[in-house]
Scaffold this motif. Structure first.
Motif, mmCIF file in Angstrom:
data_model
loop_
_atom_site.group_PDB
_atom_site.id
_atom_site.type_symbol
_atom_site.label_atom_id
_atom_site.label_comp_id
_atom_site.label_asym_id
_atom_site.label_seq_id
_atom_site.Cartn_x
_atom_site.Cartn_y
_atom_site.Cartn_z
ATOM 1 N N UNK A 1 55.047 87.418 21.964
ATOM 2 C CA UNK A 1 53.804 86.879 21.414
ATOM 3 C C UNK A 1 53.888 86.908 19.880
ATOM 4 N N UNK A 2 53.452 85.867 19.225
ATOM 5 C CA UNK A 2 53.400 85.892 17.759
ATOM 6 C C UNK A 2 52.006 85.445 17.350
ATOM 7 N N UNK A 3 51.719 85.494 16.049
ATOM 8 C CA UNK A 3 50.363 85.140 15.593
ATOM 9 C C UNK A 3 50.080 83.657 15.815
ATOM 10 N N UNK A 4 51.145 82.799 15.806
ATOM 11 C CA UNK A 4 50.931 81.373 16.104
ATOM 12 C C UNK A 4 51.314 81.093 17.562
ATOM 13 N N UNK A 5 52.401 80.297 17.787
ATOM 14 C CA UNK A 5 52.807 80.010 19.173
ATOM 15 C C UNK A 5 53.720 81.122 19.693
ATOM 16 N N UNK A 6 53.634 81.423 21.011
ATOM 17 C CA UNK A 6 54.554 82.422 21.565
ATOM 18 C C UNK A 6 55.999 81.974 21.363
ATOM 19 N N UNK A 7 56.890 82.930 21.119
ATOM 20 C CA UNK A 7 58.294 82.606 20.831
ATOM 21 C C UNK A 7 59.153 82.859 22.071
ATOM 22 N N UNK A 8 59.689 81.770 22.646
ATOM 23 C CA UNK A 8 60.558 81.888 23.817
ATOM 24 C C UNK A 8 61.975 82.186 23.312
ATOM 25 N N UNK A 9 62.474 83.359 23.577
ATOM 26 C CA UNK A 9 63.771 83.777 23.020
ATOM 27 C C UNK A 9 64.890 83.660 24.060
ATOM 28 N N UNK A 10 64.606 84.027 25.310
ATOM 29 C CA UNK A 10 65.641 83.948 26.357
ATOM 30 C C UNK A 10 65.119 83.114 27.516
ATOM 31 N N UNK A 11 66.020 82.309 28.116
ATOM 32 C CA UNK A 11 65.637 81.442 29.234
ATOM 33 C C UNK A 11 66.669 81.577 30.353
ATOM 34 N N UNK A 12 66.254 82.060 31.502
ATOM 35 C CA UNK A 12 67.107 82.095 32.699
ATOM 36 C C UNK A 12 68.503 82.663 32.424
ATOM 37 N N UNK A 13 68.537 83.822 31.803
ATOM 38 C CA UNK A 13 69.834 84.460 31.511
ATOM 39 C C UNK A 13 70.277 85.287 32.721
ATOM 40 N N UNK A 14 71.432 84.890 33.299
ATOM 41 C CA UNK A 14 72.017 85.637 34.409
ATOM 42 C C UNK A 14 73.417 86.076 34.012
ATOM 43 N N UNK A 15 73.698 87.336 34.170
ATOM 44 C CA UNK A 15 75.056 87.831 33.923
ATOM 45 C C UNK A 15 75.201 89.177 34.614
ATOM 46 N N UNK A 16 76.454 89.574 34.815
ATOM 47 C CA UNK A 16 76.703 90.859 35.459
ATOM 48 C C UNK A 16 77.900 91.525 34.806
ATOM 49 N N UNK A 17 77.809 92.834 34.664
ATOM 50 C CA UNK A 17 78.907 93.628 34.117
ATOM 51 C C UNK A 17 79.332 94.620 35.199
ATOM 52 N N UNK A 18 80.607 94.584 35.555
ATOM 53 C CA UNK A 18 81.094 95.468 36.611
ATOM 54 C C UNK A 18 81.367 96.868 36.052
ATOM 55 N N UNK A 19 81.342 97.881 36.916
ATOM 56 C CA UNK A 19 81.642 99.232 36.445
ATOM 57 C C UNK A 19 83.032 99.279 35.808
ATOM 58 N N UNK A 20 83.118 99.875 34.644
ATOM 59 C CA UNK A 20 84.387 100.031 33.947
ATOM 60 C C UNK A 20 84.790 98.845 33.105
ATOM 61 N N UNK A 21 84.045 97.749 33.215
ATOM 62 C CA UNK A 21 84.398 96.538 32.486
ATOM 63 C C UNK A 21 84.004 96.642 31.007
ATOM 64 N N UNK A 22 84.704 95.880 30.168
ATOM 65 C CA UNK A 22 84.321 95.720 28.760
ATOM 66 C C UNK A 22 83.884 94.274 28.593
ATOM 67 N N UNK A 23 82.578 94.068 28.425
ATOM 68 C CA UNK A 23 82.046 92.703 28.311
ATOM 69 C C UNK A 23 81.361 92.546 26.961
#
Ligand SMILES: Nc1ncnc2c1ncn2[C@@H]1O[C@H](COP(=O)(O)OP(=O)(O)O)[C@@H](O)[C@H]1O
Ligand SMILES: [Mg+2]
Length: 268
Positions: free
Chosen positions: A26-48
């Motif tokens: 939420x901002x004082x003017x229009x709400x700011x959409x920062x992320x849209x439908x972000x899907x990702x996965x990090x496996x155990x032990x992985x470096x991502x």
């Protein structure tokens, strides 16, 4: 992965999982959409690594995983549980761009801070010393932050993040303020620490070479609002040596990332 699952990035028992995550501030003017439908996965032990231009929402993603923020849409799990539960269980440690050490405390006392907050400091002293040894600062436990270089302060921050023995390290541009040679050295040190501790690392950067050099996988975030543009597996041998950066294979990866980033970067 279930065949009916629409999200290709969904994996069982992921260390970190984001499913269709959206974030609006939420901002004082229009709400700011920062992320849209972000899907990702990090496996155990992985470096991502999470790569993207400034302002695309990288820190927001990390703060959502760390339960500093709550997403507007979608679902996040850390070790299969909510970020809030994971935080209570101390499943992750967080390293920021600025080491944020307390100036009036020695190196050892800074590393002990997270344990003091939870009342465990007396039992943690040996562990803190072992971690200072691991990050190459055994001789500096009594030094104060002003007596340390930028790279050394980030080592203290890494030891502090590891003192609660988290399985996951969240790192937000931890070497962004260091000069190039120190940064290269800290990259090598981080890979050594990662292998020694067998943690999962989710690393934010805006440097393609740094992302390729460190990672098993690089996730590129576009901007306005942030979406996943590319999820690239880095199939380069380990242990990684700085000479790798001069190879054609390395250049192919950085070029692929650059092509994805071009067009995502806007002059402001
Ligand atoms: N708490 C907040 N309230 C309003 N806007 C925010 C807040 N946090 C971040 N933003 C905005 O969200 C966008 C993404 O920020 P951030 O996640 O810090 O980007 P990055 O880390 O990729 O540079 C920016 O435009 C930033 O100004
Ligand atoms: Mg940021």
């Amino acid at each position: 992965m279930s065949p009916a699952d629409p999200s290709a990035s969904r994996i069982d028992l992921a260390a970190i999982q984001l499913e269709e995550v959206g974030m609006t501030f939420p901002t004082s003017s229009v709400p700011l959409r920062v992320l849209e439908a972000v899907s990702l996965a990090v496996r155990p032990g992985e470096f991502v690594s999470l790569l993207g231009p400034s302002g695309c929402g990288k820190s927001t993603v990390l703060r959502l995983v760390a339960d500093i923020l709550v997403p507007t849409d979608g679902r996040i799990t850390v070790n299969g549980e909510s970020p809030e539960t994971a935080r209570r269980r101390r499943a992750f440690g967080f390293v920021f761009q600025d080491a944020t050490l307390l100036a009036w405390r020695s190196t050892l006392e800074n590393v002990l801070l997270p344990l003091e907050i939870s009342g465990d400091a007396s039992r943690g002293r040996e562990r803190a010393r072992r971690l200072l040894d691991l990050v190459g600062l055994a001789k500096f436990e009594s030094a104060y932050p002003w007596q340390l270089s930028g790279g050394m302060r980030q080592r203290v921050a890494i030891a502090r993040a590891l003192v609660t023995e988290p399985r996951i390290l969240l790192m937000d541009e931890p070497f962004g303020a260091l000069d190039e040679i120190t940064r290269e050295y800290m990259n090598l040190e981080l890979l050594r620490i990662w292998q020694a501790t067998a943690t999962t690392i989710f690393f934010v950067t805006h440097s393609s070479p740094e992302a390729v050099f460190l990672s098993d996988r690089v996730v590129v975030l576009g901007t306005r609002p942030g979406r996943v543009k590319l999820d690239l597996a880095v199939d380069l041998p380990r242990p990684r040596d700085p000479a790798l950066k001069e190879t054609v294979e390395f250049a192919r990866y950085t070029a692929a990332l650059r092509r994805t980033l071009v067009g995502e970067t806007r002059l402001e």
